[in-house]
Design an enzyme around this catalytic site. Structure first.
Site, short mmCIF file in Angstrom:
data_model
loop_
_atom_site.label_atom_id
_atom_site.label_comp_id
_atom_site.label_asym_id
_atom_site.label_seq_id
_atom_site.Cartn_x
_atom_site.Cartn_y
_atom_site.Cartn_z
N TRP A 1 0.84 -1.21 0.00
CA TRP A 1 0.00 0.00 0.00
C TRP A 1 0.87 1.25 0.00
O TRP A 1 0.39 2.35 -0.29
CB TRP A 1 -0.96 0.01 1.19
N ASP A 2 2.15 1.09 0.29
CA ASP A 2 3.10 2.20 0.26
C ASP A 2 2.95 2.98 -1.05
O ASP A 2 3.02 4.21 -1.08
CB ASP A 2 4.55 1.69 0.33
N GLU B 1 0.31 -3.08 12.49
CA GLU B 1 0.33 -4.55 12.32
C GLU B 1 0.55 -5.31 13.62
O GLU B 1 0.45 -6.53 13.64
CB GLU B 1 1.42 -4.92 11.32
N LYS C 1 2.46 0.05 16.31
CA LYS C 1 3.66 0.05 15.47
C LYS C 1 3.81 1.37 14.70
O LYS C 1 4.89 1.90 14.56
CB LYS C 1 3.57 -1.11 14.48
C1 BGC Z 1 4.66 -1.84 7.49
C2 BGC Z 1 3.67 -1.82 6.36
C3 BGC Z 1 4.39 -1.50 5.08
C4 BGC Z 1 5.53 -2.48 4.85
C5 BGC Z 1 6.36 -2.13 3.63
C6 BGC Z 1 5.74 -2.84 7.18
O1 BGC Z 1 6.71 -2.82 8.18
O2 BGC Z 1 4.03 -2.15 8.70
O3 BGC Z 1 2.68 -0.84 6.60
O4 BGC Z 1 3.51 -1.55 4.02
O5 BGC Z 1 6.38 -2.48 5.96
O6 BGC Z 1 6.92 -0.89 3.74
#
Ligand code: BGC
Length: 721
Positions: free
Chosen positions: A321-322, A463, A574
């Site tokens: 989703w970044d 997360e 987080k």
């Molecule tokens: C984050 C996610 C992100 C992913 C990639 C994870 O550590 O919690 O939100 O999409 O890293 O950057």
């Protein structure tokens, strides 16, 4: 302009991995890690290819690293002049962000080894370098240069059936294991010194040994040209790689560099932010913009950007989703054709999202959490390894982080809103939004005729708390997706037959009715003293300090989330979750709402993801707390220069560059500090300049128009370019 380059002096073997990221050069097609020419596998050298994936046995699928055509090792009077082999009196690595050129200079005493390297933006299949060797002694020298197959792979190997050819152009052909994609790399060298050449083919590649006699005071320059093609690009990759190598060699290094710099000049014209008042921040922002621009797909119109860019294989080279939430804005406002490419990638991978929804028993489009080519889900059920038992831990990112579909629908809508261009919606974007809404209908945890519709068993952006009920962020994304699905009728009001035909083709009539009914009934979050509860029951969790939770760690690399993680039973989160919601839907909340939530969640946030800081900075601007925004801005913008960000998730290496933080830095500067917003084609600014910034100047693109915006503490102006 100043603050355009970054230099590190001295050689420290402990820093090699981090420097590989910091000195990365990329051009959207490939990324070459910032390691020295003579590096072997232990330094993690890599030429990572965008969009080419492979799976070895049952290991994680990841992007393919191509053989490295810029390999060069000098042997002088029988001694290897390389870092780690010979003592270096001085060693300097320097990256010029404006021109995207990496320079290395190592003084070994008897010889000074200087190199310049580019990953050409004018010709994305080309890597080229110029080596200048300045000798301080007489003797016999050998430059061993060619294509190294001593590759760093995390879950490889990925290339097989090597076939090497020698001649004026060295050619290394191989194929990937899983899909048998041919990969061809060529290399050629030019120089003007008399020398004897021999070829060498070993298990580590194909090389040319250039032997020559030198005198003290002599300076010899070698230009190296290397081309990379795969079977995904062209029918005959070897032929194309040979052709490009020959053309580039004929043109010469300086000409290749000139063409490359011209392309970069164009990029900077479109998006360069000039920040006056604080040199460190100006450099960090320049670096950040450099990293993000260098990994943008410019050679294709339907590719997206992996979470660690092109800095290697971490995060499986997958798109998260970044892309939609953190990377899209800079492109949307400065280079909309790249924003369109990121979104077309999602349109094209709709079949993958449909397949995933079906796999879980749902309808519509459930996008991959870690998306690879064709929308293949790269996220496994065991995405973290326990540091104590070294056993894989069951994680639920893949199955429960359902906000991903809404994030994509949000981004499609943003594209339409900011550019005013309906084309993407016509070319499949509308179908994506409808299918995402359909997924949410089928995922609803209640009968659709009940009073309220819950989304149970989900994971929000934070997360660490898995399988929660009614995550406020997720529910809002669902609501927005459904609203926009219904709004599409209006968007296509001048072509009603076309839209009706789409609904018919998707067999959407019943779902349309259900959407209308569902919309007003999606569960709203609980609110206590103005604070939005992140999910049902969050306020009942242990309310403790971040330090307390950190002090409970037994191993510093321990994973904080999930069933056994230290954060799961507490209110420590987080990354921005409710705060991300406030940042993405500013019009839904008052300044007081934002302030109350910011003050509550900020001390409870670990910022364990590089995605977090920018959301806190944007919302801090909104409530006039520029000094707080400044701190988060500096964290975000400098992440790759500092080598910041988490390097480990459990036992898994997750280092690399941080495109989302890079995109976040642009968002803070332009959407936060300058307070830019665009609606119905008109530009508005509500500046929140921190005292550290005297002047902020940046270009934006709106339709066919280009503007230069200047913001100071005295006021702001917009000039049409
Ligand atoms: C984050 C996610 C992100 C992913 C990639 C994870 O550590 O919690 O939100 O999409 O890293 O950057």
């Amino acid at each position: 302009m100043e603050h355009e380059s970054f230099t590190i002096t001295g050689y420290d073997p402990e820093r090699v991995v981090q420097d590989g990221n910091r000195f990365l050069l990329a051009n959207g097609y490939l990324g070459i890690r910032g390691t020295v020419e003579e590096a072997d596998r232990s330094s993690l050298p890599a030429v990572t290819l965008a969009g080419v994936y492979d799976q070895y046995q049952d290991r994680w699928r990841e992007p393919v690293n191509a053989p490295i055509g810029l390999f060069a090792k000098l042997i002088l009077n029988g001694k290897v002049m390389g870092l780690g082999n010979a003592e270096a009196h001085s060693h300097v690595f320097s990256i010029d962000y404006r021109n995207a050129v990496l320079t290395r200079e190592t003084d070994f005493g008897p010889v000074v080894f200087r190199s310049e390297r580019i990953a050409s933006l004018a010709e994305p299949h080309l890597l080229t370098a110029s080596l200048t060797l300045s000798f301080n002694t007489d003797g016999e020298a050998v430059l061993l240069t060619g294509i190294s197959t001593d590759l760093w792979d995390i879950n490889g190997p990925h290339l097989f059936d090597f076939h090497n050819t020698t001649g004026e152009i060295l050619l290394c052909e191989s194929i990937t294991g899983e899909k048998k994609i041919p990969v061809a790399v060529t290399q050629s060298v030019s120089y003007e010194h008399s020398a004897e050449e021999m070829f060498q083919i070993t298990g580590e590649g194909v090389f040319r040994r250039i032997g020559f006699t030198v005198k003290a005071g002599e300076k010899i320059t070698f230009s190296i040209f290397s081309a990379v093609y795969t079977g995904l690009d062209v029918q005959e990759p070897a032929k194309q790689a040979e052709r490009l190598c020959a053309i580039s060699k004929a043109a010469g290094y300086s000409e290749c560099k000139r063409a490359h710099i011209t392309e970069w000049e164009n990029i900077w014209k479109q998006c360069r932010i000039d920040l006056g008042g604080n040199e460190d921040a100006a450099l960090a922002l320049m670096a950040s913009q450099f990293y993000l621009n260098s990994i943008a797909p410019r050679h294709a119109d339907n590719l997206s950007i992996p979470a660690r860019g092109l800095s290697g294989q971490t995060y499986k080279g997958a798109v998260f989703w970044d892309s939609e939430i953190f990377l899209l804005p800079m492109f949307l406002y400065t280079q909309p054709q790249i924003a369109a490419s990121l979104l077309r990638y999602r349109i094209d991978t709709l079949p993958g999202a449909r397949k995933k929804a079906k796999e879980y028993g749902y309808r519509g489009a459930f996008y991959a959490w870690e998306s690879q080519e064709g929308g293949t889900e790269g996220c496994t059920n065991f995405n973290v390894v326990d540091v104590f038992t070294h056993r894989p831990v069951r994680t639920y990112f893949r199955d429960k982080q359902i906000h991903i579909s809404g994030d994509i629908a949000y981004a499609l809508w943003e594209y339409y809103r900011v550019t005013g261009d309906r084309l993407l919606l016509e070319q499949g974007g509308a179908e994506v939004i409808l299918e995402c809404a359909r997924f949410y209908l089928s995922r609803a945890s209640a009968r659709l005729d009940c009073d309220a519709i819950d989304y149970a068993d989900v994971i929000g952006p934070d997360e660490y708390h898995e399988r929660v009920r009614n995550n406020a962020f997720t529910n809002q994304m669902v609501r927005f997706c459904m609203e926009n699905a219904l709004r599409l009728k209006e968007v296509f009001s001048d072509k009603p037959e076309q839209f009706e035909a789409l609904l018919d083709r998707l067999d959407y009539r019943t779902d349309w009715e259900l959407l209308v009914k569902a919309l007003g009934r999606i569960r709203r979050p609980n609110i206590r003293h103005g604070v939005i509860e992140q999910f049902d029951g969050y306020f009942d969790l242990e309310d403790c300090r971040l330090e307390t939770v950190r002090s409970r760690l037994v191993n510093p690399r321990e994973y904080w989330g999930g069933d056994h993680g230290v954060a799961g039973t507490t209110q420590i989160i987080k990354q921005a979750d409710v705060i991300a919601l406030l940042a993405l839907f500013p019009e839904n909340y008052s300044d007081e709402d934002v302030a109350a939530n910011w003050m509550y969640y900020e001390p409870r946030t670990e910022h364990g993801s590089s995605l977090s800081a920018c959301m806190y900075a944007l919302t801090a601007c909104r409530i006039g707390r520029e000094e707080l925004a400044w701190k988060y801005f500096c964290d975000t913008a400098s992440i790759d220069l500092r080598g910041g960000g988490k390097q480990w998730a459990g036992d898994i290496y997750i280092g690399g560059t941080h495109p989302a933080a890079n995109g976040g830095a642009w968002m803070i500067a332009v959407l936060g500090f300058a307070g830019l917003s665009v609606s119905n084609g008109s530009i508005e600014l509500r500046p929140h300049l921190p005292v550290q910034i005297k002047r902020l100047q940046f270009p934006i693109t709106q339709g066919n128009k280009h503007y230069l915006i200047t913001v100071t503490h005295e006021g702001w102006k917009t000039e049409e370019l």
